[in-house]
Design a protein around this motif. Structure first.
Motif, PDB file in Angstrom:
ATOM      1  N   ILE A 258     -67.667  19.059 -78.057  1.00 61.37           N
ATOM      2  CA  ILE A 258     -68.904  19.841 -77.964  1.00 61.37           C
ATOM      3  C   ILE A 258     -70.056  18.919 -78.320  1.00 61.37           C
ATOM      4  N   ALA A 259     -71.023  18.827 -77.412  1.00 62.25           N
ATOM      5  CA  ALA A 259     -72.203  17.985 -77.615  1.00 62.25           C
ATOM      6  C   ALA A 259     -73.419  18.870 -77.847  1.00 62.25           C
ATOM      7  N   ASN A 269     -78.598  25.494 -87.599  1.00 62.08           N
ATOM      8  CA  ASN A 269     -77.375  26.100 -87.083  1.00 62.08           C
ATOM      9  C   ASN A 269     -76.208  25.122 -87.003  1.00 62.08           C
ATOM     10  N   ILE A 270     -76.453  23.855 -87.297  1.00 57.47           N
ATOM     11  CA  ILE A 270     -75.399  22.840 -87.136  1.00 57.47           C
ATOM     12  C   ILE A 270     -74.149  23.140 -87.975  1.00 57.47           C
ATOM     13  N   PRO A 271     -74.271  23.569 -89.248  1.00 57.28           N
ATOM     14  CA  PRO A 271     -73.050  23.916 -89.993  1.00 57.28           C
ATOM     15  C   PRO A 271     -72.216  24.991 -89.299  1.00 57.28           C
ATOM     16  N   ASP A 272     -72.889  25.996 -88.753  1.00 58.80           N
ATOM     17  CA  ASP A 272     -72.162  27.054 -88.033  1.00 58.80           C
ATOM     18  C   ASP A 272     -71.577  26.521 -86.723  1.00 58.80           C
ATOM     19  N   MET A 273     -72.275  25.583 -86.087  1.00 59.48           N
ATOM     20  CA  MET A 273     -71.764  24.986 -84.856  1.00 59.48           C
ATOM     21  C   MET A 273     -70.457  24.241 -85.117  1.00 59.48           C
ATOM     22  N   ILE A 274     -70.394  23.545 -86.237  1.00 55.91           N
ATOM     23  CA  ILE A 274     -69.173  22.806 -86.567  1.00 55.91           C
ATOM     24  C   ILE A 274     -68.027  23.769 -86.849  1.00 55.91           C
ATOM     25  N   LYS A 275     -68.307  24.858 -87.550  1.00 56.36           N
ATOM     26  CA  LYS A 275     -67.273  25.872 -87.780  1.00 56.36           C
ATOM     27  C   LYS A 275     -66.794  26.464 -86.458  1.00 56.36           C
ATOM     28  N   PHE A 276     -67.733  26.674 -85.544  1.00 57.34           N
ATOM     29  CA  PHE A 276     -67.389  27.236 -84.230  1.00 57.34           C
ATOM     30  C   PHE A 276     -66.539  26.248 -83.434  1.00 57.34           C
ATOM     31  N   ALA A 277     -66.891  24.972 -83.538  1.00 61.09           N
ATOM     32  CA  ALA A 277     -66.111  23.928 -82.850  1.00 61.09           C
ATOM     33  C   ALA A 277     -64.675  23.913 -83.362  1.00 61.09           C
ATOM     34  N   LYS A 279     -63.116  26.463 -84.642  1.00 59.52           N
ATOM     35  CA  LYS A 279     -62.495  27.694 -84.155  1.00 59.52           C
ATOM     36  C   LYS A 279     -62.014  27.534 -82.715  1.00 59.52           C
ATOM     37  N   LEU A 280     -62.787  26.818 -81.909  1.00 57.32           N
ATOM     38  CA  LEU A 280     -62.412  26.598 -80.510  1.00 57.32           C
ATOM     39  C   LEU A 280     -61.356  25.508 -80.359  1.00 57.32           C
TER      40      LEU A 280
END
Length: 484
Positions: A258-259, A269-277, A279-280
């Motif tokens: 994910i870029a 939102n970057i901390p949440d983006m990493i958690k989402f990454a 999860k995926l």
């Protein structure tokens, strides 16, 4: 990794440097400057074919001894090295390094006879309208290369010894000949990656990507909130399709990244983006440095501050060190400086000496970091436009030649712009004064976007900011003294 192993890593790098700087070694390596001669020797060493005559047998013996010496220095086994270099991509990488040392010697950063990576903006056509687009993508251009011209470009990259090709755009998957060209690159033995918005990747499409030889895919996602991503990307419903595309690639067994281009839109939102990454279950998360070029100039006010960037890079490094089945990197060259500072401060950790984020070194590997050297624009990487124009970087829109008209290898070796980008002694102001200029060097594209000078300082760096404030203070003090 224990202290003794870290010392061995550092010592190994220094030892190899001494080996390569030895006049006799240089003379032997110089003989293998010719790509075909070296490639044949490597294939024989890896038991991929039998030598044709005594000369090839001797060549393979010489190269084999050099590789075995490398294995010994790094504490590895010959069998492991042989198995590793049986794969075409590592073998191409080794060939490129050896030919470069033969041509230029050991330089800091290391000069290369060809780039490791070429990012090819395969088309200007795109189904999205992203606010930050460096390519002004939208409709396909009338002067895009034909399929035959595209294959001729691949032939040139192969002949030069390029290791990896990344197809980008626009949206590269919109070209009708996309899979034909992907298969052609793969057949040549180069690493194939794709940069995509992911919206067109169905389950069947992902399987075709894998079957065609795509080794790695980088899919852009800007926020965990769908409406913010869609607004940034200019098309409603893009988030949902992109996330589905990511899931399909992971399921197909493609190494998936994910870029995220970091701006004020998504900084928090970057901390949440990493958690989402996580999860995926993607393999990698990369925070892209925002460069206000082409369409991106229209949102230049959304760039984050040097202080925010410093905080972000340290946060990303912390996540990298968690070893939580997710590689976390940044294209910002200062990420290498952050990692070195953290390791030098006594924190056991990794050194990420390249803004391509593909190399992670353990221990005190500062010596090697100096040679890999941060920003790779025009140095270990370059880009090709949809019409064959060559640029130092996709974010650095300076045409230095054209593949079809001028020849790729000729432009790479002889472009004045490329040559200047390889000489860190030419960097100006804060970047030129910085002790990390070999490890980092600042983002040349950001310097150009903000000042019009690709050798100027990167305005997004906290170290540069501090150095330039200090310099201004000296000038003011000297000026005041002279008026008394």
């Amino acid at each position: 990794m224990g202290e003794k192993e870290e010392d061995r890593t550092s010592d190994a790098i220094v030892s190899l440097k001494r080996i390569f700087e030895n006049p006799l070694s240089r003379h032997l390596i110089k003989y293998f400057t010719k790509k075909e001669r070296l490639d044949n020797a490597l294939e024989i060493y890896c038991n991929l074919r039998q030598p044709k005559g005594i000369r090839e047998r001797i060549n393979a013996l010489i190269i084999g001894q050099a590789i075995n010496r490398g294995a010994e220095v790094f504490g590895g086994k010959k069998e492991d090295f042989v198995n590793y270099f049986k794969e075409p991509v590592p073998r191409r990488g080794l060939s490129l390094v050896l030919r470069s040392i033969a041509e230029y010697g050991v330089t800091k950063p290391q000069k290369l006879v060809a780039p490791f990576l070429v990012v090819w903006d395969f088309t200007r056509g795109c189904n999205l309208r992203c606010k930050h687009c460096y390519a002004n993508a939208g409709k396909r251009a009338p002067d895009e290369l034909t399929t035959e011209q595209a294959k001729a470009v691949v032939d040139q990259l192969d002949e030069a010894g390029v290791v990896a090709v990344a197809l980008s755009g626009g949206e590269p998957t919109t070209r009708e000949d996309f899979f034909e060209v992907v298969r052609y690159i793969h057949k040549k033995g180069m690493h194939v990656s794709v940069a995509s918005n992911g919206t067109l990747i169905t389950k069947e499409f992902a399987k075709k990507l894998k079957d065609a030889g795509v080794d790695y895919i980088e899919i852009s996602l800007d926020h965990t909130e769908p409406s913010i991503h869609d607004e940034f990307r200019g098309v409603k419903g893009a988030w949902e399709k992109t996330v589905e595309g990511i899931k399909h690639c992971v399921e197909a067994g493609i190494v998936t990244c994910i870029a995220t281009t970091v701006t004020k839109y998504n900084y928090d939102n970057i901390p949440d983006m990493i958690k989402f990454a996580q999860k995926l279950k993607v393999h990698r998360f990369i925070a892209f440095n925002f460069v206000p070029t082409r369409r991106g100039k229209e949102i230049i006010d959304t760039d984050i501050t040097p202080e925010q960037r410093e905080k972000l890079l340290n946060f990303l490094y912390d996540k990298l060190e968690e070893k939580n089945n997710l590689e976390v990197f940044s294209t910002c060259p200062a990420y290498a400086r952050i990692s070195l500072e953290r390791v030098s401060a006594g924190e056991k950790g990794s050194v990420a000496p390249t803004h391509f984020a593909a190399v992670e070194l353990r221990g005190r590997a500062i010596a090697l970091a100096d040679f890999i050297g941060g920003c790779g624009a025009g140095r270990n990487y370059c880009s090709i436009e949809y019409n064959g124009d060559i640029q130092p970087c996709v974010f650095l829109p300076i045409k230095v030649g054209n593949v079809i008209k001028d020849g790729f290898e000729n432009v790479w070796k002889n472009s004045e712009v490329m040559q200047k980008l390889r000489d860190r002694e030419l960097l100006k102001n804060g970047c030129g004064q910085c002790k990390y200029k070999y490890v980092c060097g600042g983002c040349r594209a950001r310097a150009y976007a903000y000042t019009g000078d690709y050798l100027a300082s990167d305005p997004g760096c906290i170290v540069v900011k501090e150095l330039e404030i200090e310099e201004q203070g000296k000038v003011a003090t000297n000026g005041g003294s002279s008026q008394k």
